[in-house]
Motif scaffolding. Structure first.
Motif, PDB file in Angstrom:
ATOM      1  N   THR A   4       5.443 -49.857   1.071  1.00 52.75           N
ATOM      2  CA  THR A   4       4.415 -50.824   0.851  1.00 52.75           C
ATOM      3  C   THR A   4       3.117 -50.440   1.044  1.00 52.75           C
ATOM      4  O   THR A   4       2.836 -49.708   1.680  1.00 52.75           O
ATOM      5  CB  THR A   4       5.082 -52.070   1.597  1.00 52.75           C
ATOM      6  N   TYR A   6       0.666 -52.839   1.455  1.00 56.17           N
ATOM      7  CA  TYR A   6       0.249 -53.777   2.303  1.00 56.17           C
ATOM      8  C   TYR A   6       1.067 -53.938   3.768  1.00 56.17           C
ATOM      9  O   TYR A   6       2.240 -53.548   3.707  1.00 56.17           O
ATOM     10  CB  TYR A   6      -0.485 -54.983   1.732  1.00 56.17           C
ATOM     11  N   GLU A   7       0.584 -54.499   4.748  1.00 53.34           N
ATOM     12  CA  GLU A   7       1.417 -54.547   5.663  1.00 53.34           C
ATOM     13  C   GLU A   7       2.749 -55.268   5.599  1.00 53.34           C
ATOM     14  O   GLU A   7       3.904 -55.222   6.138  1.00 53.34           O
ATOM     15  CB  GLU A   7       0.831 -55.280   7.021  1.00 53.34           C
ATOM     16  N   LYS A   8       2.684 -56.247   4.704  1.00 55.08           N
ATOM     17  CA  LYS A   8       3.769 -57.116   4.255  1.00 55.08           C
ATOM     18  C   LYS A   8       4.208 -56.418   2.893  1.00 55.08           C
ATOM     19  O   LYS A   8       3.368 -56.113   1.932  1.00 55.08           O
ATOM     20  CB  LYS A   8       3.470 -58.740   4.151  1.00 55.08           C
TER      21      LYS A   8
END
Length: 274
Positions: A4, A6-8
């Motif tokens: 991914t 981004y972190e989410k």
């Protein structure tokens, strides 16, 4: 686990977008609005990835089945029309599409559409040397890309796989792959005979990938796969660099299995009882 940016994960960011937009039941939003929201909040994500996640989250879009990571947490949207979505309403909307089983309505629609597609492509029936549906050929090749060339693998980024890959304007690339050198490979498939008109379609996708996905200097090439090539198609591709043609063949071997001698088995049982 898929990488991914981004972190989410993007699927979670999509859920955040729906909350941030404050959508009410029945309120419609567009693909463009979603892309604009991501450009403001998560600019590293490609529009193609956002489009793919909108499909994955649409409960009534059969193309969501091409995303292997799709699950019930993705049941967020209902596709109203091309590029138009609203919130999914459980109990009001049809049950989400999670799989296709033999004989269901969606499968029958696919078969009918395939047989009515083009006069030139008709005749791919059970018992022939062709795949029944283009989707069957697509599924087989996506799982066996090395039968075309060593090191060829399905493109995957941010949980989006290169099957029915969104290419803008409601168009989808049959298979998007990456070769062992890191070049993008666009595969256009035809279950029956390949005609020269497929060249324009392939080149449009190749240039879309160059414009939207490829890094500077990254090679993008195309492959056409069909059962037989027309001479017009071979001629059309003769002077086009980075376009290769492949024909597929199906082979099935059937062997008779010796029947069991049930009488011999009864005699053996009778002997044991004595």
């Amino acid at each position: 686990m898929a990488r991914t940016i981004y972190e989410k994960a993007t699927r979670a960011l999509l859920a955040d977008m729906l909350v941030d937009l404050g959508l009410k039941p029945g309120q419609v939003f567009t693909t463009s609005r979603a892309i604009e929201w991501f450009e403001q909040h998560y600019p590293k994500l490609q529009p193609s990835s956002i489009r793919a996640h909108l499909v994955q989250a649409s409960t009534n879009d059969r193309s969501r089945l091409h995303h292997s990571s799709m699950n019930a947490s993705d049941d967020l949207l209902f596709k109203v029309d091309s590029g138009l979505f609203r919130l999914y309403e459980p109990g009001k909307d049809p049950a989400p599409i999670h799989e296709l089983v033999p004989g269901d309505v969606a499968r029958e629609e696919e078969i009918t559409a395939a047989m009515e597609d083009d006069d030139e492509d008709r005749g791919a029936l059970v018992g022939s040397s062709e795949f029944l549906l283009e989707r069957d050929l697509q599924r087989y090749l996506a799982e066996n890309l090395e039968c075309i060339e060593p090191g060829l693998k399905l493109y995957e980024a941010d949980g989006v796989r290169g099957i029915e890959f969104e290419a803008g304007g409601g168009r989808r690339i049959d298979i998007l792959a990456v070769d062992r050198t890191g070049a993008f490979v666009v595969l256009e498939l035809k279950v029956s005979k390949g005609y020269d008109r497929v060249v324009g379609q392939l080149l449009r996708y190749v240039n879309w990938v160059r414009q939207n996905l490829a890094e500077t200097g990254q090679r993008v090439r195309g492959i056409i796969v069909c059962r037989t090539m027309s001479e017009d198609l071979r001629l059309a591709c003769a002077s086009i660099p980075d376009v290769d043609l492949f024909e597929y063949q199906l082979s099935v071997t059937v062997s008779r299995v010796a029947a069991l001698d049930v009488h011999e088995g009864r005699r053996a049982l009778g002997g044991e009882q004595n």
